[in-house]
Design an enzyme around this catalytic site. Structure first.
Site, PDB file in Angstrom:
ATOM      1  N   LYS A 166      39.277  41.006  34.877  1.00 19.13           N
ATOM      2  CA  LYS A 166      39.496  39.552  34.964  1.00 19.13           C
ATOM      3  C   LYS A 166      38.201  38.804  35.272  1.00 19.13           C
ATOM      4  CE  LYS A 166      42.495  39.613  38.370  1.00 19.13           C
ATOM      5  NZ  LYS A 166      42.551  41.031  38.714  1.00 19.13           N
ATOM      6  N   ARG A 170      48.793  35.470  42.951  1.00 19.82           N
ATOM      7  CA  ARG A 170      49.048  36.902  43.066  1.00 19.82           C
ATOM      8  C   ARG A 170      50.436  37.179  43.610  1.00 19.82           C
ATOM      9  NH1 ARG A 170      43.339  38.676  43.666  1.00 19.82           N
ATOM     10  NH2 ARG A 170      43.219  40.939  43.738  1.00 19.82           N
ATOM     11  N   ARG A 194      32.907  51.503  40.173  1.00 23.29           N
ATOM     12  CA  ARG A 194      32.218  50.200  40.137  1.00 23.29           C
ATOM     13  C   ARG A 194      31.085  50.135  41.171  1.00 23.29           C
ATOM     14  NH1 ARG A 194      35.948  44.948  40.141  1.00 23.29           N
ATOM     15  NH2 ARG A 194      36.564  45.600  42.217  1.00 23.29           N
ATOM     16  N   ARG A 217      31.729  48.027  46.502  1.00 17.95           N
ATOM     17  CA  ARG A 217      32.453  47.016  47.282  1.00 17.95           C
ATOM     18  C   ARG A 217      33.250  47.707  48.382  1.00 17.95           C
ATOM     19  NH1 ARG A 217      35.882  42.762  43.695  1.00 17.95           N
ATOM     20  NH2 ARG A 217      37.575  43.416  45.051  1.00 17.95           N
ATOM     21  N   ARG A 232      45.764  48.492  46.761  1.00 13.99           N
ATOM     22  CA  ARG A 232      45.643  47.279  45.938  1.00 13.99           C
ATOM     23  C   ARG A 232      46.494  47.406  44.674  1.00 13.99           C
ATOM     24  NH1 ARG A 232      39.547  47.437  45.214  1.00 13.99           N
ATOM     25  NH2 ARG A 232      39.662  45.516  44.036  1.00 13.99           N
TER      26      ARG A 232
HETATM   27  P1  AMP Z   1      39.754  40.522  44.076  1.00 12.80           P
HETATM   28  O1  AMP Z   1      38.286  40.339  44.143  1.00 12.80           O
HETATM   29  O2  AMP Z   1      40.447  39.490  43.236  1.00 12.80           O
HETATM   30  O3  AMP Z   1      40.159  41.926  43.711  1.00 12.80           O
HETATM   31  O4  AMP Z   1      40.300  40.274  45.581  1.00 12.80           O
HETATM   32  C1  AMP Z   1      39.881  41.062  46.661  1.00 12.80           C
HETATM   33  C2  AMP Z   1      40.870  40.944  47.819  1.00 12.80           C
HETATM   34  O5  AMP Z   1      40.953  39.577  48.243  1.00 12.80           O
HETATM   35  C3  AMP Z   1      42.299  41.328  47.488  1.00 12.80           C
HETATM   36  O6  AMP Z   1      42.524  42.725  47.577  1.00 12.80           O
HETATM   37  C4  AMP Z   1      43.072  40.548  48.545  1.00 12.80           C
HETATM   38  O7  AMP Z   1      42.971  41.179  49.830  1.00 12.80           O
HETATM   39  C5  AMP Z   1      42.290  39.253  48.611  1.00 12.80           C
HETATM   40  N1  AMP Z   1      42.799  38.253  47.655  1.00 12.80           N
HETATM   41  C6  AMP Z   1      42.164  37.774  46.542  1.00 12.80           C
HETATM   42  N2  AMP Z   1      42.922  36.866  45.910  1.00 12.80           N
HETATM   43  C7  AMP Z   1      44.073  36.774  46.629  1.00 12.80           C
HETATM   44  C8  AMP Z   1      45.267  36.011  46.481  1.00 12.80           C
HETATM   45  N3  AMP Z   1      45.466  35.171  45.460  1.00 12.80           N
HETATM   46  N4  AMP Z   1      46.237  36.189  47.414  1.00 12.80           N
HETATM   47  C9  AMP Z   1      46.085  36.999  48.460  1.00 12.80           C
HETATM   48  N5  AMP Z   1      44.989  37.770  48.648  1.00 12.80           N
HETATM   49  C10 AMP Z   1      43.985  37.647  47.746  1.00 12.80           C
END
Ligand code: AMP
Length: 213
Positions: free
Chosen positions: A13, A88, A127, A160, A171
């Site tokens: 994404k 989400r 990654r 990360r 996740r």
């Molecule tokens: P991402 O970089 O999108 O994979 O997000 C990393 C982490 O941020 C996720 O595993 C969640 O802990 C938190 N996070 C990101 N976006 C959301 C969201 N829309 N709702 C809740 N937690 C989020």
């Protein structure tokens, strides 16, 4: 163009959202990036979000909804945006619809990047990002010439914090349980499109462009 990119962690994404931003001059809004910045800056919001992020769980809906509400008020979103990693959960999707309805600017499409489970595991666990320039590598699919070192500037490559195996599993489970129901939500609104997320970045990008309104 107002679009949401849906997809499991590791589905690409972020990469595709950046491409769309360049091509369509619409801001790329990633709640993951906004939250990581808040954690790094040590803000009150970042402190609240940190534990959930490290465990691979969702940060509370009210926190992320508040963040998005603020971000969507910035004038650069006037002609559109690309949301990556938000919504989400169903409450987040409903909150987004309400915000957009108030402005009479409904969402155009929700595009799912579909990638199979084994591939996602490798994409996430492999990654790495350059500490200096942020360039992304994958030790399985696009490794640097020298392990641990950026080809572009010699910077150290880092993983990360939430790309470790246990957190990755959490996740992916959270995605299945809380985010996948959004497929039905956007199907009911006739806004849902699924795109094959496997392949080279430009191949996937071409499929997304075909799906755009
Ligand atoms: P991402 O970089 O999108 O994979 O997000 C990393 C982490 O941020 C996720 O595993 C969640 O802990 C938190 N996070 C990101 N976006 C959301 C969201 N829309 N709702 C809740 N937690 C989020």
């Amino acid at each position: 163009m107002r679009i949401v990119l849906l997809g499991a962690p590791g589905s690409g994404k972020g990469t595709q959202a950046r491409r769309l931003m360049e091509e369509y001059a619409s801001p790329h809004i990633s709640t993951g990036d906004l939250l990581r910045a808040a954690v790094a800056a040590g803000t009150a919001l970042g402190k609240k979000a940190k534990a959930a992020m490290e465990a691979g769980k969702l940060v509370a809906d009210d926190i992320v909804i508040g963040m998005i509400r603020e971000r969507l008020h910035v004038p650069d979103t006037r002609f559109g945006f690309i949301l990556d990693g938000f919504p989400r959960s169903l409450p987040q999707a409903r909150a987004l619809d309400e915000m957009l309805e108030q402005e009479d600017k409904p969402l155009h499409k929700a595009i799912l990047l579909k990638v199979d489970f084994e591939k996602l595991l490798k994409r996430l666990s492999g990654r790495r990002a350059c500490k200096v320039c942020g360039h992304l590598y994958n030790i399985y699919f696009s490794p640097p010439k020298k392990p641990g070192v950026c080809d572009l500037d010699g910077g150290e490559l880092l993983q990360r914090a939430d790309d470790n195996e246990q957190t990755i599993r959490n996740r992916l489970t959270v995605y299945h349980e809380q985010t996948e129901p959004l497929i039905g939500y956007y199907q009911a609104q006739n806004k849902f499109v699924s795109v094959d997320g496997d392949g080279r970045v430009d191949e996937v990008f071409a499929r997304i462009e075909k799906a755009l309104p």
